[in-house]
Structure formats: structure tokens, C-alpha cells
Scaffold this active site. Structure first.
Site, short mmCIF file in Angstrom:
data_model
loop_
_atom_site.label_atom_id
_atom_site.label_comp_id
_atom_site.label_asym_id
_atom_site.label_seq_id
_atom_site.Cartn_x
_atom_site.Cartn_y
_atom_site.Cartn_z
N LYS A 11 1.53 -0.98 0.02
CA LYS A 11 0.14 0.14 0.11
C LYS A 11 0.32 1.62 0.13
O LYS A 11 0.55 2.36 -0.44
CB LYS A 11 -0.93 0.14 1.21
CG LYS A 11 -2.08 -0.46 1.02
CD LYS A 11 -2.72 -0.90 2.44
CE LYS A 11 -4.51 -1.76 2.04
NZ LYS A 11 -5.50 -1.63 3.06
N ASP B 288 -9.98 3.10 1.55
CA ASP B 288 -10.50 2.08 2.71
C ASP B 288 -10.96 3.44 4.21
O ASP B 288 -11.86 3.04 4.65
CB ASP B 288 -9.06 1.42 3.11
CG ASP B 288 -8.39 0.86 3.14
OD1 ASP B 288 -9.72 -0.14 2.44
OD2 ASP B 288 -7.31 0.89 2.70
P1 NAP Z 1 -0.10 -3.28 10.09
O1 NAP Z 1 0.36 -2.03 9.67
O2 NAP Z 1 1.02 -3.96 10.39
O3 NAP Z 1 -0.24 -2.72 11.65
C1 NAP Z 1 -1.23 -2.86 13.19
C2 NAP Z 1 -0.55 -2.29 13.98
O4 NAP Z 1 -1.19 -3.40 15.18
C3 NAP Z 1 0.77 -2.33 14.49
O5 NAP Z 1 0.45 -1.22 15.22
C4 NAP Z 1 0.92 -3.66 15.29
O6 NAP Z 1 1.78 -2.74 16.81
C5 NAP Z 1 -0.14 -3.97 16.13
N1 NAP Z 1 -0.63 -4.95 16.94
C6 NAP Z 1 -0.06 -6.50 16.05
N2 NAP Z 1 -0.27 -7.03 16.49
C7 NAP Z 1 -0.91 -6.66 17.58
C8 NAP Z 1 -1.12 -6.70 19.06
N3 NAP Z 1 -1.23 -8.32 19.51
N4 NAP Z 1 -1.68 -6.25 20.05
C9 NAP Z 1 -2.24 -4.82 19.63
N5 NAP Z 1 -1.51 -4.68 18.79
C10 NAP Z 1 -0.69 -5.08 17.37
O7 NAP Z 1 -1.79 -4.25 9.68
P2 NAP Z 1 -2.91 -3.01 9.21
O8 NAP Z 1 -3.31 -2.96 7.23
O9 NAP Z 1 -3.39 -1.73 10.13
O10 NAP Z 1 -3.63 -3.86 9.96
C11 NAP Z 1 -4.64 -4.52 10.90
C12 NAP Z 1 -5.44 -5.41 10.61
O11 NAP Z 1 -6.76 -4.30 10.16
C13 NAP Z 1 -5.50 -6.08 9.92
O12 NAP Z 1 -6.26 -7.34 10.69
C14 NAP Z 1 -6.40 -5.88 8.82
O13 NAP Z 1 -6.97 -7.17 8.14
C15 NAP Z 1 -7.47 -5.30 9.58
N6 NAP Z 1 -7.78 -4.43 8.23
C16 NAP Z 1 -8.98 -4.69 7.76
C17 NAP Z 1 -9.85 -3.81 6.77
C18 NAP Z 1 -11.25 -3.97 5.98
O14 NAP Z 1 -11.92 -3.71 5.29
N7 NAP Z 1 -11.62 -4.97 7.13
C19 NAP Z 1 -9.12 -2.90 5.86
C20 NAP Z 1 -7.47 -2.66 6.38
C21 NAP Z 1 -7.62 -3.93 7.67
P3 NAP Z 1 2.99 -3.21 15.83
O15 NAP Z 1 4.02 -2.46 14.96
O16 NAP Z 1 4.37 -2.98 17.35
O17 NAP Z 1 3.67 -4.77 16.00
#
Ligand code: NAP
Length: 297
Positions: free
Chosen positions: A92, A128
Site C-alpha cells: 500500500k 479504506d
Molecule cells: P499493520 O500496518 O501491520 O498495523 C498493525 C498494528 O497493530 C500495529 O500498530 C501493530 O503494532 C499492532 N499490533 C499487531 N499485533 C498486535 C497485538 N497482538 N496487540 C496489540 N497491537 C498489535 O496492519 P494494518 O494494515 O493496519 O491491519 C490491521 C488489521 O486491520 C488487520 O487485521 C487487517 O486485516 C485489518 N484490516 C481490515 C480492513 C477491512 O476492510 N475490514 C482493511 C484494512 C485492514 P506493532 O507494529 O508493534 O506490531
């Protein structure tokens, strides 16, 4: 490369009516890695069918760090072999230097999930944020919850950026709670002029208002994890929006519902961002209920 902003206030279809008549077949796809469990092909196939358009939506995986692979894929879009491309993790942000323009939303968020061609130019958009806000409003209206216009976001990654951008522009008061303080501070610094507070995990008692899980905690296969302790008490004037949609009922959603809190998963956001991308590419507005039925099938 200098990236200029293209307006996304009133999205126009990427193809004109005349061009659409000529485009008898829409070549659409999704890049990212891994893509094995993506629901997007089902959602877009349903959109094509509902809009009575010929076309396909295929998975076009590009491994993390495969810069040449990403360049080749975008060259196909520029050359007309593809008509529209969705982008997911981990590309992205890495696609940005390969684009000619960004919409104001994509530029502010610093990430692109939808690419379209206008003339010889490749434009990066982000659906998004709008997809999230649209589904959030639907959820709040349907669940008839009355909560303060304040939100606590768990996580400070890419999805959190889109969510915070959408909420800030909608006038919400926002707090971010991330396990890495530095990441939350960087996020807040990149969205100046918004009312953002940063909380450290130890101080994250649940306030009234909306709680949003923007971390992958609870997502399959680690479905027994949760971003909040099971014992944490929910405020009675609260609601939960969990961006995770696989499984449909995460551990966090179960805990909230057990305390009488209205909660929803991220499937509605997934569908809405897909529908908005489809509208950009084709100009057709697919019925959301048909897309949801296809995703749940
Ligand atoms: P990302 O860029 O990898 O960010 C993840 C965030 O969550 C980071 O701040 C990370 O911190 C934190 N994190 C990871 N594991 C954690 C845990 N066990 N406890 C607390 N914090 C934690 O991922 P993203 O793209 O933002 O996606 C996040 C989630 O949203 C995913 O599950 C994704 O599938 C979902 N999502 C859904 C949609 C939808 O359309 N519904 C769209 C986009 C994303 P660290 O860097 O310290 O690991």
C-alpha cells in the site's frame, strides 16, 4: 518523483461513458502478499454480475520486496492490459513512487488501495477511509446506540491511519493506543491539525465512546488473542468496531457482547471499500447487500 494530488471529492469513473461502451471486458485485480484467503474476487465478481458488465477480478500476488514485479504489474495497468488494481499489504505504501498522482485522501493517509488510469497517468486512491466511515455510520444507525463522538483506536499501522483520517474529518475526538509509542507519535505527527491524543497501553482503561480494533489481534489463525485483556470492563456508553472480519466474531467482539456492548466486525468496511473502488473503475454502483451475500457465501 513529485506526486500531485488529484481531486477525490466527487470521484469520476476512471473510464468515460464512451470508453466504457468500448471496454467490453474489465480486467481488474488485486496485488499484495499473501492473497490466498482474499474475499475480494468473490465481491468483485458479484459487482460485475450485478452491474451486468463483462470482466474478471484476479489475484496478482507480488512478494514483499519484489520491486521489479510491482513495476511490471503497474506497467501492465499503464499499458491497458489491466483496467483497475487494488493494492493490499505489503504494497500500500511501496507503490507510491510508481504512481503519477494521488487523490487528496491517499496523499493525506500516505497509502493507496486502489489504482486507476486516467489517460496516460496512473492515479492512486484510498477507499479504506470512506469505506470505514460509511460502514461505521450504518452500524451505529442500525444498532441504535447513542455514544459520545469520541473514539479510541487500538493500533497505529496502515489501517489505523485510514480510520483516524476518516474520523478526524468527521469531527470525532480521537485517542490512539498502540503498544509502540513511537509509532503512535509518528502517526499523530503526520496528521497535523487534528485533535489526537496518545495513550500508552498501561493507561488504556476503556472510556465511553467507540473502541476500534485496528490491530490484527484475534485474526485467524490466532483467534484466541485479543488486543485487550478479557477482564477489562467496558463502559456502558460504548460500542466496538473490530476491523478484523475473519473470524466474524473475534474474541474481542465476544467479550464486548458478553458485557452488553454493540459490536461489529470489519466485513462491512471490506465490502464498502471494494464497492467504492469498483465505482471508480466502472462508474457502476453495485448493491451492497449482493456483495455481502457473495462474501458470506
Ligand atoms: P499493520 O500496518 O501491520 O498495523 C498493525 C498494528 O497493530 C500495529 O500498530 C501493530 O503494532 C499492532 N499490533 C499487531 N499485533 C498486535 C497485538 N497482538 N496487540 C496489540 N497491537 C498489535 O496492519 P494494518 O494494515 O493496519 O491491519 C490491521 C488489521 O486491520 C488487520 O487485521 C487487517 O486485516 C485489518 N484490516 C481490515 C480492513 C477491512 O476492510 N475490514 C482493511 C484494512 C485492514 P506493532 O507494529 O508493534 O506490531
Amino acid at each position: 518523483m513529485r506526486v500531485r494530488a488529484s481531486s477525490d471529492q466527487a470521484p469520476q469513473p476512471a473510464l468515460s461513458q464512451q470508453e466504457r461502451g468500448k471496454a467490453t471486458y474489465f480486467h481488474l485485480g488485486l496485488t499484495g502478499h499473501p492473497l490466498g484467503h482474499s474475499l475480494s474476487p468473490k465481491i468483485h465478481a458479484a459487482a460485475l454480475q450485478a452491474c451486468q458488465l463483462n470482466g474478471e477480478y484476479v489475484l496478482l500476488p507480488v512478494a514483499p520486496g519484489d520491486w521489479q514485479g510491482l513495476q511490471n504489474l503497474l506497467a501492465r495497468l499503464r499499458g491497458g492490459a489491466l483496467d483497475g488494481l487494488n493494492v493490499t499489504i505489503p504494497h500500500k505504501q511501496s507503490v507510491l513512487p510508481l504512481l503519477d498522482e494521488l487523490t487528496p485522501t491517499a496523499q493525506a493517509i500516505g497509502a493507496v488501495n486502489t489504482i486507476y488510469r486516467r489517460g496516460a497517468k496512473l492515479i492512486g486512491a484510498n477507499t479504506d477511509a470512506a469505506g470505514f466511515l460509511s460502514d461505521l455510520k450504518k452500524f451505529l444507525a442500525e444498532s441504535s446506540v447513542t455514544i459520545p463522538h469520541s473514539a479510541l483506536i487500538l493500533g497505529a499501522g496502515g489501517a489505523a491511519r485510514a480510520v483516524i483520517y476518516a474520523l478526524a474529518n468527521d469531527g470525532w475526538e480521537i485517542a490512539i493506543c498502540a503498544r509502540r509509542l513511537e509509532q503512535a507519535q509518528q502517526l499523530a505527527a503526520s496528521l497535523p491539525g487534528r485533535r489526537l491524543r496518545i495513550l500508552q497501553p498501561a493507561t488504556c482503561a476503556l472510556p465511553p465512546g467507540l473502541i476500534i480494533n485496528a490491530t490484527p489481534a484475534g485474526m485467524s489463525p490466532t483467534i484466541e488473542t485479543s488486543p485487550l485483556p478479557e477482564t477489562m470492563a467496558w463502559h456502558k456508553d460504548g460500542a466496538l468496531y473490530d476491523l478484523v472480519y475473519n473470524p466474524r466474531e473475534t474474541k474481542l467482539i465476544k467479550n464486548a457482547r458478553a458485557q452488553g456492548i454493540s459490536a461489529t466486525n470489519g466485513l462491512g468496511m471490506l465490502i464498502e471499500q471494494a464497492a467504492l473502488a469498483f465505482e471508480i473503475w466502472t462508474g457502476c454502483h453495485p448493491p451492497r447487500d449482493l456483495l455481502r451475500a457473495a462474501a458470506e457465501n
